[in-house]
Design a protein around this motif. Structure first.
Motif, PDB file in Angstrom:
ATOM      1  N   ASP B 188       4.705  14.769 -16.897  1.00 51.60           N
ATOM      2  CA  ASP B 188       5.120  15.131 -15.537  1.00 51.60           C
ATOM      3  C   ASP B 188       3.940  15.015 -14.584  1.00 51.60           C
ATOM      4  O   ASP B 188       3.751  15.813 -13.705  1.00 51.60           O
ATOM      5  N   PHE B 189       3.149  13.998 -14.798  1.00 52.64           N
ATOM      6  CA  PHE B 189       1.995  13.728 -13.940  1.00 52.64           C
ATOM      7  C   PHE B 189       2.334  12.616 -12.955  1.00 52.64           C
ATOM      8  O   PHE B 189       1.595  11.655 -12.835  1.00 52.64           O
ATOM      9  N   GLU B 190       3.488  12.740 -12.277  1.00 50.69           N
ATOM     10  CA  GLU B 190       3.883  11.649 -11.375  1.00 50.69           C
ATOM     11  C   GLU B 190       2.851  11.459 -10.279  1.00 50.69           C
ATOM     12  O   GLU B 190       2.631  10.353  -9.807  1.00 50.69           O
ATOM     13  N   TYR B 191       2.251  12.540  -9.859  1.00 53.03           N
ATOM     14  CA  TYR B 191       1.381  12.462  -8.694  1.00 53.03           C
ATOM     15  C   TYR B 191       0.054  13.110  -9.025  1.00 53.03           C
ATOM     16  O   TYR B 191      -0.001  14.264  -9.409  1.00 53.03           O
ATOM     17  N   GLU B 192      -0.995  12.336  -8.902  1.00 54.35           N
ATOM     18  CA  GLU B 192      -2.347  12.837  -9.101  1.00 54.35           C
ATOM     19  C   GLU B 192      -3.186  12.333  -7.954  1.00 54.35           C
ATOM     20  O   GLU B 192      -3.337  11.124  -7.791  1.00 54.35           O
ATOM     21  N   PRO B 193      -3.742  13.195  -7.148  1.00 55.49           N
ATOM     22  CA  PRO B 193      -4.546  12.696  -6.019  1.00 55.49           C
ATOM     23  C   PRO B 193      -5.774  11.929  -6.468  1.00 55.49           C
ATOM     24  O   PRO B 193      -6.071  10.864  -5.929  1.00 55.49           O
ATOM     25  N   THR B 194      -6.501  12.433  -7.435  1.00 55.80           N
ATOM     26  CA  THR B 194      -7.726  11.759  -7.879  1.00 55.80           C
ATOM     27  C   THR B 194      -7.718  11.666  -9.399  1.00 55.80           C
ATOM     28  O   THR B 194      -8.444  12.388 -10.073  1.00 55.80           O
ATOM     29  N   PRO B 195      -6.888  10.804  -9.969  1.00 57.55           N
ATOM     30  CA  PRO B 195      -6.818  10.756 -11.435  1.00 57.55           C
ATOM     31  C   PRO B 195      -8.056  10.103 -12.030  1.00 57.55           C
ATOM     32  O   PRO B 195      -8.663   9.212 -11.429  1.00 57.55           O
ATOM     33  N   LYS B 204      -1.149   5.783 -14.335  1.00 54.29           N
ATOM     34  CA  LYS B 204      -0.909   4.364 -14.051  1.00 54.29           C
ATOM     35  C   LYS B 204       0.558   4.003 -14.262  1.00 54.29           C
ATOM     36  O   LYS B 204       1.092   3.130 -13.586  1.00 54.29           O
ATOM     37  N   TYR B 207       2.403   4.407 -11.036  1.00 51.55           N
ATOM     38  CA  TYR B 207       1.996   3.723  -9.804  1.00 51.55           C
ATOM     39  C   TYR B 207       3.168   2.940  -9.257  1.00 51.55           C
ATOM     40  O   TYR B 207       3.951   2.359 -10.014  1.00 51.55           O
TER      41      TYR B 207
END
Lengths: 222, 223
Positions: B188-195, B204, B207
């Protein structure tokens, strides 16, 4: 005034008519208080917020501190922490929302009557915070309920909570009572109850409410 | 307090059939532990609690460990005499074997009465899949109750004889054991500001697809 701006500043209370603040003050001096129903209604609501007595983790300690004499949330008329969601109109999500707790948070939110507001207090409530990469923490309470004010910090100090409360009061004071810009609790087309996620075999199902939250699209280099 | 060797010898004398050994901790803390036979786990625990010289009446901590399958290379050296009368050759023969993994429960025991401790005891399950049962030590030390429930929840060790073996941290419908080393957490890591690092590799997959290459169009020429 010579350096008056070219565009007229919007009158703070348009329903009161097109009179300036100076004219209002002049009338007030003669014992005539000119106001609008909208102003009165918003003034009353903004200064009598009843938060839900609801804490999840360390942020809750800061929220409790905000109610003590040193910080005194009572100055803002928001000191009556209600133990029942049915008598509260502000949910301060103060702390880490675990996936086990998330359905209960949504259920409490559904039980609150409109108009209701939500403050996400602290990094955990906003995004999962330091536990974001864990398996058991919801990555932001805004995946399930709409959040009005985000207060960053880990945990935020009581002053930050008070600032968030003041921001919420400003937001309430600008709400409209009629027309297409009316506040969401006065409109029938805006949803006020949200589906409660189920406990699944590997994760809560669904893991987010797409009507409330969708991931921002950030084009990145692959 | 008696040394771990003395305790081991006394357990071995008291329970003749029990397998008891000392597991060395190579770290600086050098907190060595006793690996006890899980079949006689309850009896040995009662002995440790009630023995007059030990009186380990308090279990301060219980936790689990997951040991994955381990590949071990055995090197067998044989000396082959040179028929020509030269120096003998040493032939190395390497064989690989897989040691099956297991789950382990670790208990830290103290004595409130005699003020000593900790004595660390461990019990191992047969494997990581189906033979994951261990005797519960909650009837011996009441403080193991929540800790054994936590181990059951996160590692999947089934404690036989536990009075109330339910999940503690995860919900009842949950099927996995998150602290096992082969656990795959939900994506559930759809959105990561600074992955970055592992999160970047995970992000990825989410994306946005690159926009299709627009066909080169001729600029309109105005007459």
């Amino acid at each position: 005034m010579s350096d008056a701006p070219s565009t007229p500043t919007p009158t703070p209370f348009p329903a009161a008519g097109n009179i300036s603040d100076a004219e209002r003050e002049e009338l007030r001096r003669h014992g005539i208080l000119l106001t609008s129903l909208e102003e009165l209604y918003n003034w009353g609501r903004a200064n009598s917020i009843w938060p839900l007595q609801f804490g999840l983790a360390c942020c809750a300690i800061e929220m409790i501190a905000a109610a003590t004499a040193r910080f005194d949330i009572a100055r803002f008329g928001a000191e009556i922490f209600r133990p029942s969601p049915r008598q509260a109109d502000l949910m301060i999500v103060s702390g880490t929302v675990t996936k086990k707790m998330a359905p209960n948070v949504v259920r409490l939110w559904n039980q609150m009557p409109e108009p209701k507001y939500c403050i996400a207090m602290g990094a955990c409530a906003i995004s999962g915070g330091p536990f974001k990469q864990g398996y058991n923490v919801l990555k932001g309470v805004d995946r399930f309920i709409p959040v009005d004010i985000y207060i960053p910090g880990c945990p935020p100090r009581p002053e930050a909570l008070l600032n968030g409360l003041i921001e919420l009061q400003k937001k309430i004071q600008t709400e409209k009572v009629a027309g297409p810009q009316a506040a969401k609790h006065l409109r029938s087309d805006v949803q006020s109850e949200f589906p409660v996620p189920e406990y699944g075999e590997h994760d809560i199902v669904p893991s987010k409410n797409p009507d409330v939250w969708s991931p921002p699209s950030l084009p990145r280099k692959a | 307090m008696e040394t771990l060797e003395q305790i081991r010898d006394r357990i071995a004398a008291r329970f003749p059939g029990a397998k008891v050994s000392i597991q060395l901790n190579p770290g600086a803390a050098a907190e060595h532990s006793l690996l006890i036979d899980s079949k006689l786990g309850r009896e040995i625990a009662l002995f440790l609690r009630d023995d007059a010289a030990l009186q380990l009446d308090y279990c301060s901590n219980a936790t689990g460990v997951d040991w994955l399958d381990k590949e071990i290379v055995d090197v067998k050296k044989t000396t082959v005499a040179d028929p020509a009368g030269g120096p003998a050759k040493v032939v190395e023969e390497k064989t690989k074997r897989t040691e099956p993994g297991y789950l382990e429960a670790v208990y830290h025991l103290y004595s409130m009465a005699l003020r000593h401790g900790p004595v660390v005891i461990r019990m191992r399950t047969g494997n990581r899949r189906d033979d994951v049962k261990l005797p519960s030590l909650t009837p011996v030390w009441k403080s193991c109750d929540f800790q054994e429930r936590e181990i059951f929840d996160l590692y999947g060790i089934v404690f036989e004889g536990h009075p109330d073996l339910r999940r503690l941290l995860m919900w009842d419908e949950f099927k996995d054991h998150p602290m096992r080393k082969d656990y795959v957490s939900p994506d559930d890591f759809e959105y990561e500001p600074t992955p970055h690092d592992a999160v970047l590799a995970r992000a990825k997959a989410h994306y946005p697809a690159p926009p299709p290459a627009a066909p080169a169009t001729q600029p309109e020429v105005k007459p």
